[in-house]
Design a protein around this motif. Structure first.
Motif, mmCIF file in Angstrom:
data_model
loop_
_atom_site.group_PDB
_atom_site.id
_atom_site.type_symbol
_atom_site.label_atom_id
_atom_site.label_comp_id
_atom_site.label_asym_id
_atom_site.label_seq_id
_atom_site.Cartn_x
_atom_site.Cartn_y
_atom_site.Cartn_z
ATOM 1 N N HIS A 87 34.347 32.129 34.473
ATOM 2 C CA HIS A 87 34.747 33.529 34.390
ATOM 3 C C HIS A 87 35.318 33.693 35.812
ATOM 4 C CE1 HIS A 87 33.888 37.723 35.053
ATOM 5 N NE2 HIS A 87 34.573 37.574 33.929
ATOM 6 N N GLY A 88 36.503 34.836 35.703
ATOM 7 C CA GLY A 88 36.887 35.318 36.942
ATOM 8 C C GLY A 88 38.085 35.622 36.804
ATOM 9 N N TRP A 89 38.815 35.986 38.043
ATOM 10 C CA TRP A 89 40.191 36.599 38.292
ATOM 11 C C TRP A 89 41.198 35.226 38.617
ATOM 12 C CZ3 TRP A 89 36.217 39.484 38.672
ATOM 13 C CH2 TRP A 89 36.113 40.787 38.139
ATOM 14 N N GLN B 238 36.597 37.002 53.521
ATOM 15 C CA GLN B 238 35.659 36.045 53.749
ATOM 16 C C GLN B 238 34.853 36.070 52.665
ATOM 17 O OE1 GLN B 238 34.564 33.279 54.761
ATOM 18 N NE2 GLN B 238 35.135 33.846 56.849
ATOM 19 N N GLY B 239 35.180 34.823 51.782
ATOM 20 C CA GLY B 239 34.435 34.443 50.707
ATOM 21 C C GLY B 239 32.902 33.794 50.863
ATOM 22 N N ILE B 240 32.622 33.534 52.146
ATOM 23 C CA ILE B 240 31.470 32.860 52.588
ATOM 24 C C ILE B 240 30.672 33.827 53.022
ATOM 25 C CG2 ILE B 240 30.150 30.576 53.530
ATOM 26 C CD1 ILE B 240 32.423 28.962 52.640
ATOM 27 N N ASP C 124 40.374 28.765 45.924
ATOM 28 C CA ASP C 124 39.722 28.610 44.715
ATOM 29 C C ASP C 124 40.680 28.735 43.613
ATOM 30 O OD1 ASP C 124 36.569 28.043 44.018
ATOM 31 O OD2 ASP C 124 37.465 29.157 42.593
ATOM 32 N N ILE C 125 40.256 28.506 42.713
ATOM 33 C CA ILE C 125 41.153 28.647 41.510
ATOM 34 C C ILE C 125 40.872 30.093 41.072
ATOM 35 C CG2 ILE C 125 39.628 27.751 39.799
ATOM 36 C CD1 ILE C 125 41.960 26.703 38.215
ATOM 37 N N ARG C 126 39.516 30.558 41.281
ATOM 38 C CA ARG C 126 39.346 32.241 41.237
ATOM 39 C C ARG C 126 39.505 32.911 42.219
ATOM 40 N NH1 ARG C 126 33.506 30.366 39.155
ATOM 41 N NH2 ARG C 126 34.216 28.781 40.932
ATOM 42 N N LEU C 127 40.572 33.986 42.242
ATOM 43 C CA LEU C 127 40.940 34.408 43.207
ATOM 44 C C LEU C 127 39.864 35.673 43.919
ATOM 45 C CD1 LEU C 127 44.290 35.750 42.016
ATOM 46 C CD2 LEU C 127 43.835 33.736 43.257
ATOM 47 N N GLU C 128 39.001 35.733 42.965
ATOM 48 C CA GLU C 128 37.965 36.496 43.832
ATOM 49 C C GLU C 128 37.005 35.921 44.699
ATOM 50 O OE1 GLU C 128 37.563 35.501 40.854
ATOM 51 O OE2 GLU C 128 35.626 35.086 40.242
ATOM 52 N N ASP D 274 40.089 40.415 47.620
ATOM 53 C CA ASP D 274 39.244 41.570 46.895
ATOM 54 C C ASP D 274 40.019 41.675 45.443
ATOM 55 O OD1 ASP D 274 37.534 43.452 47.241
ATOM 56 O OD2 ASP D 274 38.604 44.718 48.754
ATOM 57 N N ILE D 275 40.298 40.993 44.852
ATOM 58 C CA ILE D 275 40.991 41.038 43.523
ATOM 59 C C ILE D 275 40.104 41.978 42.604
ATOM 60 C CG2 ILE D 275 40.348 38.873 42.562
ATOM 61 C CD1 ILE D 275 43.534 39.500 41.537
#
Ligand SMILES: *[C@@H]1O[C@H](CO)[C@@H](O)[C@H](O)[C@H]1NC(C)=O
Ligand SMILES: *[C@@H]1O[C@H](CO)[C@@H](O)[C@H](O)[C@H]1NC(C)=O
Ligand SMILES: *[C@@H]1O[C@H](CO)[C@@H](O)[C@H](O)[C@H]1NC(C)=O
Ligand SMILES: *[C@@H]1O[C@H](CO)[C@@H](O)[C@H](O)[C@H]1NC(C)=O
Ligand SMILES: *[C@@H]1O[C@H](CO)[C@@H](O)[C@H](O)[C@H]1NC(C)=O
Ligand SMILES: *[C@@H]1O[C@H](CO)[C@@H](O)[C@H](O)[C@H]1NC(C)=O
Length: 508
Positions: A117-119, A136-138, A89-93, A97-98
């Motif tokens: 909004h994001g990193w 794991q993002g999901i 994803d364009i947002r690293l979080e 764990d950014i």
């Protein structure tokens, strides 16, 4: 011979890795793909259904458990210092764990006109990202592999560490990076010179057109369709209208990537609608078609009875068309569908030898032991049809998965609920037993599909929740005999007081 296990969706990972690779049959002429070759498997972020997306373990597992020509997919994002990293994803979080490593470096930017909004990778150097673990993002997937196990990889890392049979770069955002003075075009053109890139996809027309003349002959450009009413930023047309303009798409791409619902739409109650003509239209235009967004852990349509392989087969072996590739988070399953389960007739000689034994017929599709469940099992090609025998009050043997009618019928909602009894030597708690009702009383009940996984909110085909007719043993025998099936009568319900005896009866 098949490299994949029958129940690939159970993730029999260890054994799958041990099974030696076997040559597959020459089925070339059977495929209705654009070029007649078998469809391809594209592993989205590797085996991202299990390990963190784009992590080394996800890529390794994809290579170990997929077809030998599996394509590794990397979603490319650019860092402040112009490195191309693989993060979904364009947002690293979203998959790292950014947020805890760089607590206060979140920003709000406009992405395709929408504030987000994001990193963002554009605010970090590659060096800074070295100590940011992938996670794991999901959240419905396991977090067991979070922690400090996996580093963010660059495109070059993936190409060099894994030497994949093929590498696919997805450039989801070009305009956003240009606004931040970072050029995806320069990155991709220089990657063409340093590593082998087989596919580049993007939902932005201008990006693909900008690299077209500098793209090596061996690299395919693929136009990715987003949702039908979303506007494509370079043409100001919706993706839906571009779908009617495939001649235009063909001027800058050799294929298209679409969400699977572009091909097999699903209605809001999760049933399949008839397939569209997208694959045939694109093939007529000379465009390959890649179908995406497959995963094994989300219910896509009841029609597939929770079997992901059945879903893949509907895209590659439906008699009318085959897509040219399948993009999945669980690449073992499309691999199995392509190499093991395509183009096999139910009675073909190449079939696997273990017997398929039903449990109350096709009791995952219909209420168990009903005429519908048995007929479905027969048309599915079952070898052994089972009848768990129970007795009625008037001494008629019938087929039913349990002697307790509450488990398989609507008896609790009828006046027979007054027959509820507690027989501790049979089972704990109350039951309404087959031997308390006559056969004609039981025939007045409505069979009910069993739903053993309601605690996970997994419900079996709701259209078949209350359908079918129960059968006597004698009706069952007539049914099986007419179909020249062998059968056995299996009374596993010792607790019902029946003798614990298995009788194997073979017919002709
Ligand atoms: C497979 O089929 C193709 C097309 O029919 C043929 O050209 C090729 O020689 C076959 N390969 C093998 C190994 O039989
Ligand atoms: C990451 O993105 C995916 C796909 O959009 C989404 O399903 C998931 O919830 C996101 N995860 C996080 C942690 O933002
Ligand atoms: C196809 O799209 C191109 C680019 O937007 C446009 O110039 C052309 O008129 C379109 N053709 C049709 C038939 O809509
Ligand atoms: C697309 O629309 C925007 C705003 O309506 C306009 O500024 C832009 O020039 C248009 N681009 C194209 C390629 O037509
Ligand atoms: C294939 O096409 C025929 C004719 O258009 C249609 O009747 C049939 O339902 C289609 N089969 C599938 C699986 O879509
Ligand atoms: C299955 O076998 C029967 C009997 O041998 C044969 O008539 C039938 O055509 C076969 N069906 C398929 C789909 O191969």
């Amino acid at each position: 011979m098949c490299k994949f296990h029958l129940l690939s969706y159970l993730l029999l990972l260890y054994s799958a890795a041990l099974v030696a690779a076997q040559g597959s049959k020459n089925r070339t002429s059977l495929w209705q793909t654009l070029n007649g070759n078998a469809p391809l498997v594209i592993a989205r972020g590797g085996f991202s259904g299990l390990f963190p997306d784009s992590s080394s373990a996800a890529y390794y597992l994809a290579l170990m458990t997929s077809l030998p020509n599996v394509i590794l997919w990397c979603d490319v994002q650019l860092t402040k210092d112009r490195a191309g990293i693989c993060v979904p994803d364009i947002r690293l979080e979203n998959a790292s764990d950014i947020a805890s490593v760089f607590k206060n470096r979140d920003k709000t930017y406009s992405v395709n006109g929408v504030p987000m909004h994001g990193w963002f990778s554009v605010d970090f150097t590659l060096n800074e990202l070295e100590n940011v673990p992938l996670i794991q993002g999901i959240y419905s997937r396991t977090s067991r592999f979070d922690g400090n196990l996996f580093q963010i990889l660059t495109v070059q890392d993936v190409a060099r560490q894994f030497s994949p049979p093929a590498l696919w770069l997805n450039i989801q955002h070009d305009e956003f990076f240009s606004q931040h003075k970072l050029s995806m075009r320069s990155f991709v053109l220089s990657a063409f010179r340093s590593v082998i890139i087989n596919y580049v996809s993007s939902p932005e027309v201008n990006f693909l057109r900008s690299i077209l003349s500098r793209t090596p002959r061996t690299t395919k450009l693929i136009f990715r369709f987003l949702e039908k009413d979303t506007i494509e930023p370079s043409t100001n047309q919706t993706y839906g209208s571009l779908l009617n303009n495939l001649t235009f798409v063909k001027t800058f791409a050799s294929g298209i990537l679409v969400h699977k619902s572009y091909i097999w739409p699903v209605d809001p109650t999760l049933y399949l609608q008839p397939h569209t003509s997208v694959v045939l239209d694109a093939h007529r235009e000379g465009l390959e078609v890649f179908a995406g967004d497959f995963s094994n852990d989300v219910l896509s349509a009841y029609d597939y009875s929770y079997n992901p392989v059945t879903e893949y087969l509907s895209f590659i072996d439906n008699g009318n068309f085959s897509v040219d590739g399948l993009l999945s988070d669980f690449p073992i399953s499309p691999s199995a569908a392509i190499d093991c389960f395509s183009h096999i007739s139910k009675n073909s000689s190449g079939r696997a030898t273990p017997l398929v034994i039903s449990y109350g017929g096709a009791s995952g599709d219909y209420p168990g032991c009903t005429d519908l469940a048995y007929k479905q099992a027969i048309s599915d090609g079952v070898d052994v049809l089972d009848c768990p025998v129970q007795m009625t009050k008037d001494g008629i043997p019938i087929c039913l998965g349990s002697c307790n009618l509450i488990d398989n019928t609507n008896v609790a909602e009828t006046s027979f609920s007054s027959l509820s009894r507690n027989i501790p030597e049979l089972r704990p708690g109350n039951g309404i037993f087959t031997f308390s009702l006559t056969w004609s009383q039981i025939q007045s009940l409505t069979p009910a599909i069993s739903n053993p996984y309601t605690e996970y909110r997994l419900y079996r085909n709701p259209k078949n929740r209350r359908v079918g007719k129960l059968m006597t043993l004698s009706e069952f025998l007539t049914l099986t005999k007419n179909n020249y099936f062998c059968f056995w009568c299996l009374d596993q319900h010792r607790e019902c007081g029946l003798p614990s005896r298995k009788t194997a009866i073979t017919c002709d």
